[in-house]
Design an enzyme around this catalytic site. Structure first.
Site, PDB file in Angstrom:
ATOM      1  N   GLY A  69      -7.508   0.166  21.760  1.00  0.00           N
ATOM      2  CA  GLY A  69      -7.157  -1.230  21.457  1.00  0.00           C
ATOM      3  C   GLY A  69      -8.011  -1.812  20.343  1.00  0.00           C
ATOM      4  CD  GLU A 120      10.671  -4.755 -16.634  1.00  0.00           C
ATOM      5  OE1 GLU A 120      11.895  -4.976 -16.484  1.00  0.00           O
ATOM      6  OE2 GLU A 120      10.107  -4.710 -17.737  1.00  0.00           O
ATOM      7  CB  ALA A 124      12.265  -0.896 -14.034  1.00  0.00           C
ATOM      8  CG  LEU A 149       5.512   1.123 -15.788  1.00  0.00           C
ATOM      9  CD1 LEU A 149       6.049   1.313 -17.205  1.00  0.00           C
ATOM     10  CD2 LEU A 149       4.928   2.462 -15.286  1.00  0.00           C
ATOM     11  CD  GLU A 179      -2.330   4.254 -10.300  1.00  0.00           C
ATOM     12  OE1 GLU A 179      -2.490   5.281 -10.962  1.00  0.00           O
ATOM     13  OE2 GLU A 179      -3.199   3.371 -10.179  1.00  0.00           O
TER      14      GLU A 179
HETATM   15  C1  FAD Z   1      -0.007  -3.470  -4.001  1.00  0.00           C
HETATM   16  C2  FAD Z   1       0.715  -2.886  -5.175  1.00  0.00           C
HETATM   17  C3  FAD Z   1       0.050  -2.774  -6.394  1.00  0.00           C
HETATM   18  C4  FAD Z   1       0.752  -2.282  -7.515  1.00  0.00           C
HETATM   19  N1  FAD Z   1       0.134  -2.296  -8.749  1.00  0.00           N
HETATM   20  C5  FAD Z   1       0.867  -2.005  -9.858  1.00  0.00           C
HETATM   21  C6  FAD Z   1       0.313  -2.192 -11.173  1.00  0.00           C
HETATM   22  O1  FAD Z   1      -0.861  -2.568 -11.347  1.00  0.00           O
HETATM   23  N2  FAD Z   1       1.113  -1.953 -12.254  1.00  0.00           N
HETATM   24  C7  FAD Z   1       2.402  -1.534 -12.121  1.00  0.00           C
HETATM   25  O2  FAD Z   1       3.072  -1.365 -13.137  1.00  0.00           O
HETATM   26  N3  FAD Z   1       2.953  -1.325 -10.885  1.00  0.00           N
HETATM   27  C8  FAD Z   1       2.234  -1.572  -9.769  1.00  0.00           C
HETATM   28  N4  FAD Z   1       2.787  -1.401  -8.508  1.00  0.00           N
HETATM   29  C9  FAD Z   1       4.160  -0.935  -8.402  1.00  0.00           C
HETATM   30  C10 FAD Z   1       4.311   0.464  -7.807  1.00  0.00           C
HETATM   31  O3  FAD Z   1       3.859   1.430  -8.715  1.00  0.00           O
HETATM   32  C11 FAD Z   1       5.784   0.623  -7.424  1.00  0.00           C
HETATM   33  O4  FAD Z   1       6.022  -0.211  -6.289  1.00  0.00           O
HETATM   34  C12 FAD Z   1       6.153   2.041  -7.124  1.00  0.00           C
HETATM   35  O5  FAD Z   1       6.118   2.834  -8.294  1.00  0.00           O
HETATM   36  C13 FAD Z   1       7.577   2.165  -6.509  1.00  0.00           C
HETATM   37  O6  FAD Z   1       8.506   1.427  -7.210  1.00  0.00           O
HETATM   38  P1  FAD Z   1       9.500   0.428  -6.436  1.00  0.00           P
HETATM   39  O7  FAD Z   1       8.652  -0.441  -5.579  1.00  0.00           O
HETATM   40  O8  FAD Z   1      10.379  -0.222  -7.413  1.00  0.00           O
HETATM   41  O9  FAD Z   1      10.344   1.357  -5.469  1.00  0.00           O
HETATM   42  P2  FAD Z   1      11.701   2.115  -5.872  1.00  0.00           P
HETATM   43  O10 FAD Z   1      11.532   2.832  -7.151  1.00  0.00           O
HETATM   44  O11 FAD Z   1      12.827   1.152  -5.772  1.00  0.00           O
HETATM   45  O12 FAD Z   1      11.820   3.170  -4.693  1.00  0.00           O
HETATM   46  C14 FAD Z   1      12.293   2.851  -3.396  1.00  0.00           C
HETATM   47  C15 FAD Z   1      12.300   4.127  -2.575  1.00  0.00           C
HETATM   48  O13 FAD Z   1      13.247   5.045  -3.135  1.00  0.00           O
HETATM   49  C16 FAD Z   1      12.622   6.272  -3.433  1.00  0.00           C
HETATM   50  N5  FAD Z   1      13.256   6.884  -4.588  1.00  0.00           N
HETATM   51  C17 FAD Z   1      13.499   6.317  -5.802  1.00  0.00           C
HETATM   52  N6  FAD Z   1      14.092   7.199  -6.605  1.00  0.00           N
HETATM   53  C18 FAD Z   1      14.224   8.347  -5.912  1.00  0.00           C
HETATM   54  C19 FAD Z   1      14.765   9.626  -6.198  1.00  0.00           C
HETATM   55  N7  FAD Z   1      15.286   9.934  -7.397  1.00  0.00           N
HETATM   56  N8  FAD Z   1      14.733  10.571  -5.228  1.00  0.00           N
HETATM   57  C20 FAD Z   1      14.226  10.307  -4.015  1.00  0.00           C
HETATM   58  N9  FAD Z   1      13.696   9.105  -3.681  1.00  0.00           N
HETATM   59  C21 FAD Z   1      13.699   8.151  -4.615  1.00  0.00           C
HETATM   60  C22 FAD Z   1      11.160   5.910  -3.676  1.00  0.00           C
HETATM   61  O14 FAD Z   1      10.319   7.038  -3.534  1.00  0.00           O
HETATM   62  C23 FAD Z   1      10.957   4.858  -2.614  1.00  0.00           C
HETATM   63  O15 FAD Z   1      10.721   5.484  -1.368  1.00  0.00           O
HETATM   64  C24 FAD Z   1       2.083  -1.837  -7.376  1.00  0.00           C
HETATM   65  C25 FAD Z   1       2.727  -1.918  -6.130  1.00  0.00           C
HETATM   66  C26 FAD Z   1       2.077  -2.455  -5.049  1.00  0.00           C
HETATM   67  C27 FAD Z   1       2.811  -2.603  -3.756  1.00  0.00           C
END
Ligand code: FAD
Length: 417
Positions: free
Chosen positions: A378, A132, A135, A130, A401
């Site tokens: 430690g 990107e 996104a 999901l 998630e």
């Molecule tokens: C180890 C790992 C495993 C993962 N596995 C998967 C997987 O299997 N499949 C998959 O699809 N994804 C996966 N992910 C992705 C994960 O779900 C996303 O990283 C997560 O949803 C956040 O998206 P982002 O990193 O783009 O952060 P962003 O969406 O860019 O957010 C950055 C910060 O801004 C905050 N923010 C954003 N919008 C708002 C708002 N409107 N109001 C207040 N705060 C806001 C967020 O809470 C966050 O603190 C994984 C991520 C990691 C690190």
């Protein structure tokens, strides 16, 4: 499970499952956890052991190779594994809840027959694509495209959905309709769990397949076998934690898959994935409760053993109170996921409860990890200690998630704001 059980009062079959997984975690997972963490290696032998126990098939019917259990059983298993090793627990969570569940919920019978027996047996893993680069929380900003070419007939009852409306309905028998065509997929996915192991056979991706009548992106979900030319799992990330879990960026360059690989109804891809994430949050909450409880258990042990100023450190009220607070966090988070699971399995609305469970449990894990590290002094900063791993591993529980902020957005909407 269609009712709410008090903690510690589970029916026999659930208790037995939890005990079996706890024994496995202690005897098979724990001895190799530090090594896989240090070497950033995927624990194939542990995954094979979980497969043999049937854990990948826990919530699926026997006709698809499953164990005929339910989602709560999966949660109990995740809690036990999460106490000892979050990497192993997330491998199971992502394999079942994100990998196989979309096919079970939204696949047609042919897709279920083709994929579920492999996935429920743990012989193969599927990943959930999901997120990107542009996104994440705003996953509707998907840029990956899938263009249908050579199709015999046009299809598509297109409806939008969003985290805001939570308007999701299953489309178990729906397919894209016509046949003979191909989807050509181009784009990138980021941070995808279980997407590049030797046993990864499938990635389910969301992609823009057109424009809705309302002028919005039409997002659909498509099954991409990992062997398809043009699909690449790029080198694994160098992460802060979850080092033994497999996470890659993915690229799709003119990836061609049959039109029949559309999963669920065309245009319902985002909505369907949101439903999967609602459920997944209960599973992540269970994993987080395991981590929080693991920190309590390690701290109690250590506070009795470690002496300073001539007595065990646990005899200081400052330490005892810290551990008491940790226990309270783990306990309340557990009741939150039990409650959310009970609602989900009895067919009631559970979006708010899943978000609450994920919120409080991930925070409990992070807070307990910080306190447990402090109690270990430690030694708590040494990677071979379980609490040090929990300290590094727990942070992602507040991000994956759906971040903490996304949970708060969902809860705020549910209370009418
Ligand atoms: C180890 C790992 C495993 C993962 N596995 C998967 C997987 O299997 N499949 C998959 O699809 N994804 C996966 N992910 C992705 C994960 O779900 C996303 O990283 C997560 O949803 C956040 O998206 P982002 O990193 O783009 O952060 P962003 O969406 O860019 O957010 C950055 C910060 O801004 C905050 N923010 C954003 N919008 C708002 C708002 N409107 N109001 C207040 N705060 C806001 C967020 O809470 C966050 O603190 C994984 C991520 C990691 C690190």
């Amino acid at each position: 499970m269609t009712e709410f059980f008090a903690t510690g009062q589970l029916p026999d079959e659930y208790q037995q499952l939890a005990k079996t997984v706890a024994d496995f975690a202690k005897n098979v997972v724990a001895p190799v956890a530090a090594e896989h963490d240090a070497n950033h290696t995927f624990p194939y032998e542990v995954v094979a052991g979980m497969a043999e126990m049937g854990l990948f098939g826990l919530p699926f019917p026997e006709e698809y190779g499953g164990m005929g259990g339910d989602y709560f059983a999966l949660c109990l298993a995740l809690e036990e594994l999460g106490k000892v090793d979050q990497s192993v627990a997330i491998t199971l969570e992502a394999g079942v809840s994100l990998g196989a569940m979309p096919i079970y919920r939204f696949g047609n019978e042919l897709q279920k027959q083709e994929w579920l027996p492999q996935l429920t047996s743990g012989r193969a893993l599927a990943a959930f694509g999901l997120t990107e680069p542009g996104a994440g929380s705003d996953a509707g900003g998907t840029r990956t495209t899938a263009k249908l070419v050579g199709a015999s007939e046009a299809t598509g009852d297109v409806t939008g959905a969003s985290e805001a409306t939570g308007d999701v309905t299953g489309a178990s028998e729906a397919t894209g309709g016509g046949s003979g065509g191909e989807w050509i997929i181009n784009g990138n996915k980021q941070f995808i769990t279980n997407s590049g192991t030797d046993i990864t056979k499938l990635v389910t991706v969301t992609a823009v397949t057109g424009v809705t009548d309302g002028g919005k992106k039409e997002i659909s979900t498509i099954l991409v076998p990992a062997s398809t030319p043009g699909f690449t799992a790029e080198p694994a990330y160098n992460k802060v934690g979850w080092n033994a879990s497999d996470t890659h960026p993915l690229t799709f360059t003119d990836v061609r898959v049959p039109e029949e690989n559309l999963l669920g109804e065309r245009g319902r891809g985002y909505a369907n994935f949101l439903r999967i994430l609602d459920e997944g949050r209960i599973a992540i909450a269970a994993l987080s409760v395991g981590a929080a409880q693991g920190c309590v258990d390690e701290s109690v042990k250590y506070a009795k053993e470690r002496e300073a100023f001539g007595r065990p450190i646990g005899q200081n009220q400052a330490i005892a109170f810290k551990i008491a607070r940790m226990e309270a966090r783990a306990h309340t988070a557990r009741t939150a996921y039990y409650d959310a699971a009970a609602l989900m399995l009895s067919g009631k609305p559970f979006k708010k409860h899943a978000a609450i469970a994920k919120l409080v449990a991930s925070e409990a894990a992070m807070d307990n990890a910080r306190d447990a590290t402090q109690i270990h002094g430690g030694y708590g900063f040494m990677n071979e200690y379980t609490v040090a791993r929990h300290y590094r591993d727990s942070k992602i529980l507040e991000i994956g998630e759906g971040t903490t902020e996304v949970q708060l957005m969902l809860i705020a909407r549910e209370v009418g704001l």
